[in-house]
Design a protein around this motif. Structure first.
Motif, short mmCIF file in Angstrom:
data_model
loop_
_atom_site.label_atom_id
_atom_site.label_comp_id
_atom_site.label_asym_id
_atom_site.label_seq_id
_atom_site.Cartn_x
_atom_site.Cartn_y
_atom_site.Cartn_z
N ASP A 501 0.82 -1.23 0.00
CA ASP A 501 0.00 0.00 0.00
C ASP A 501 0.85 1.26 0.00
OD1 ASP A 501 -2.47 -1.43 0.15
OD2 ASP A 501 -2.08 -1.80 2.28
N VAL A 502 2.04 1.16 -0.57
CA VAL A 502 2.98 2.29 -0.50
C VAL A 502 2.44 3.55 -1.15
CG1 VAL A 502 4.22 1.76 -2.64
CG2 VAL A 502 5.44 2.84 -0.72
N ASP A 503 1.56 3.41 -2.15
CA ASP A 503 1.03 4.57 -2.86
C ASP A 503 -0.27 5.09 -2.25
OD1 ASP A 503 -0.18 2.18 -3.61
OD2 ASP A 503 -0.75 2.93 -5.59
N CYS A 504 -0.76 4.43 -1.20
CA CYS A 504 -2.02 4.88 -0.61
C CYS A 504 -2.02 4.84 0.92
CB CYS A 504 -3.20 4.08 -1.16
SG CYS A 504 -3.03 2.29 -0.98
N SER A 505 -0.92 4.50 1.53
CA SER A 505 -0.82 4.44 2.99
C SER A 505 0.32 5.34 3.44
CB SER A 505 -0.58 3.00 3.47
OG SER A 505 -0.17 2.97 4.82
N ALA A 506 0.00 6.31 4.29
CA ALA A 506 1.03 7.25 4.75
C ALA A 506 2.11 6.55 5.56
CB ALA A 506 0.38 8.36 5.59
N SER A 507 1.72 5.57 6.38
CA SER A 507 2.70 4.88 7.21
C SER A 507 3.63 4.01 6.37
CB SER A 507 2.00 4.02 8.27
OG SER A 507 1.14 3.07 7.66
N ASP A 508 3.07 3.28 5.39
CA ASP A 508 3.92 2.47 4.51
C ASP A 508 4.83 3.35 3.67
OD1 ASP A 508 2.77 0.24 5.56
OD2 ASP A 508 1.57 -0.27 3.79
#
Length: 582
Positions: A501-508
């Motif tokens: 989820d790197v493109d949609c999760s701030a933590s990732d």
């Protein structure tokens, strides 16, 4: 009473005649014993059970509990197995003698007694008893820990089962195995391993003392190696044994300290109960072992209670282990190759070798399954050697056809810590005539964190050989910059957990950015794995990620498919197919 008299070995005496009791006490004193004399069998029994007794002298004929009954009751206690019990009686007929010895008597003294010779007779009996006790300790006790050994454990379990059958109770068998204990011996030597085992035995013994107040029929044994067994007889044996097992698991969350070192010999614990899980000791022990094995290999918790389904799973496990051994020997494994691409120009920069096993009877076996079997059985070293050999042979074929393709292989923790991967690669590369520099070794982050001397030495030898080192699954372990800077890898791979989820999760995204910054600061190549969506790929490319692999770019391919899609000279250079380029 003098200090010498107070510390002298105790003789329990039971005779309902005053004179006989007095003379037996004097004979015991003359033999260097402290006599405790009673006029009935019941009182003598209670005293014997509460004392550390050297010898018991019993009149056969007494009101209430007679001598033979006292003898039988004492022999039922394991600590009275070698204590001499002498019957003193006026009966000299063979049937009386037979009854005395059947009750467990050591010797038989007929009245009238030769009182002048009796002290010498007692000394002789005690010498023989001491010799018998030494022999028993050799036969029934573990010399390292002082605990009962395997043979003693089995005999005790059989006695508890016989008693339980009569009393309609249960017997629980708790089987403990210390995880990764072999590593202690291999790394620090057997003297340190022995010291840790003694501490483990002491810790278990101390823990069980807290349960003995409510569970008198509780025993601990060293079953062999790093295995311990706890026996419990009780009407509610299963519930009580689960409490004990869980207490053991909790206790070993704290380290054992030895010579400035900390050891965490966390146990895997299995539990089975007579008669529910078996009609005899052999079966219940086997099922407790099966449950322990389940705790070691499949359970999330350290304690597993036996269920019949475990036996079928274990049988399947053992069958697969045997078939995997044959597959390695008979060269019936195969490799697929996962392409890796450089993101700024989409060029193929290498492949990762992925081991696959298709069994003739069971079909495709998931890698997690057969790698777990190989790790547990010790076959992982042979499996690692097979992969290196197969990769070197394939590299030779590609070089002969004009292709120079770096190949990454995964090296297990056992291979790195207990094998010699550098020697294996050097040998196989020389046999195939390929440069070792074409082989990249991938290790998991957790292996680097262990920071053992064996691991550091193995990595040093690999690098001296020319192999590159990649840190796989980065970010999933206990990351520490100290480990990375002490032995910087050539490549770190962002685990697919953070790529998903790197493109949609701030933590990732924050974690991935941190890893990319770390790679740039230390001059380490960063590879993202598990690319399955265009959004992931574009996010990583935009943040300067060096390389990527995943199903979006290319699935794992056979050597022939890899050549056809990416290594054809006619295409000029290996790159992503046009339809897959971003």
């Amino acid at each position: 009473m003098s200090e010498a008299r107070a510390t002298a070995p105790i003789a329990i005496i039971a005779d309902d005649e005053d004179l006989g009791r007095l003379l037996l006490a004097e004979a015991a004193s003359a033999g260097g014993l402290t006599p405790l004399a009673f006029d009935n069998g019941t009182a003598a029994l209670e005293a014997a059970l509460s004392q550390d007794v050297a010898i018991v002298l019993l009149d056969v004929d007494m009101p209430g509990m007679d001598g033979n009954s006292v003898c039988r009751r004492l022999r039922a206690e394991s600590r009275f197995a070698t204590v001499p019990i002498v019957m003193v009686t006026g009966h000299e007929d063979s049937s009386a003698i037979t009854r005395a010895f059947e009750a467990g008597a050591t010797d038989f003294i007929a009245k009238p007694v030769n009182w002048a010779l009796l002290p010498r007779r007692l000394e002789y009996i005690l010498r023989n008893a001491a010799a018998a006790e030494r022999i028993e300790r050799l036969a029934y006790f573990d010399p390292l820990t002082g605990l009962p050994n395997r043979q003693c454990c089995i005999e005790t379990a059989e006695r508890l089962v016989r008693d339980a059958a009569q009393l309609q109770e249960s017997v629980a068998i708790v089987y403990l195995d210390l995880n990764s204990f072999k590593r202690v011996n291999d790394t620090f030597g057997h003297s340190v391993g022995d010291a840790v085992l003694r501490d483990v035995a002491g810790k278990l013994s101390g823990l069980l003392e807290g349960f003995k107040a409510e569970d008198q029929h509780l025993a601990l044994a060293r079953f062999g190696g790093d295995e311990f067994v706890i026996l419990l007889r009780h009407a509610a044996a299963r519930a009580r044994a689960i409490r004990i097992a869980e207490a053991c698991a909790t206790a070993f969350k704290q380290p054992i300290l030895y010579d400035g070192l900390e050891f965490y010999p966390a146990p895997s614990i299995g539990l089975a109960v007579y008669p529910d899980d078996g009609a005899d000791v052999t079966t219940v022990l086997k099922h407790a072992d099966t449950a322990m094995y389940q705790a070691k290999t499949g359970a999330a918790e350290p304690v597993a209670v036996y269920t019949p389904a475990m036996s079928s799973r274990l049988a399947n496990w053992l069958e697969l282990e045997a078939r995997l051994r044959r597959a390695v020997v008979e060269d019936r494994l195969n490799l697929l190759y996962q392409p890796k691409f450089r993101l700024h120009d989409n060029q193929l920069v290498g492949v990762e070798a992925l081991l696959r096993w298709c069994d003739a009877e069971h079909g495709e076996i998931p890698p997690l399954r057969f790698i777990e079997i190989a790790e547990d059985s010790g076959l992982i070293l042979d499996l690692g050697s097979w992969v290196v050999r197969a990769v070197c042979r394939q590299l030779r074929k590609w070089l002969d056809r004009g292709f120079s393709v770096p190949v990454a292989i995964n090296v297990s923790g056992k291979d790195l810590l207990h094998g010699d991967p550098a020697r294996v690669i050097q040998t196989e590369a020389a046999a195939a005539g390929v440069p070792p520099s074409l082989i990249e070794v991938e290790i998991t982050e957790s292996l680097l964190i262990k920071d053992s001397a064996a691991g550091r030495n193995a990595l040093k030898k690999l690098r001296e050989l020319g192999c590159r080192i990649a840190l796989d699954d980065f970010g999933t372990g206990y990351s520490s910059l100290a480990y990375i800077t002490r032995f910087p890898p050539d490549r770190i791979k962002i685990d697919k957990t953070f790529v998903r989820d790197v493109d949609c999760s701030a933590s990732d995204a924050a974690i991935a950015n941190a890893i990319l910054s770390l790679g740039e600061s230390l001059g380490i190549t960063v590879t993202a794995e598990g690319i399955e969506r265009a959004g992931q790929l574009e996010w990583l490319r935009g943040r300067g990620c060096h390389e990527a692999q995943g199903f979006l770019l290319a699935r794992p391919l056979s050597a022939a498919e890899l050549e056809r899609q990416f290594l054809q000279p006619a295409e000029g250079s290996a790159a992503l197919p046009r339809r897959q380029r971003g």
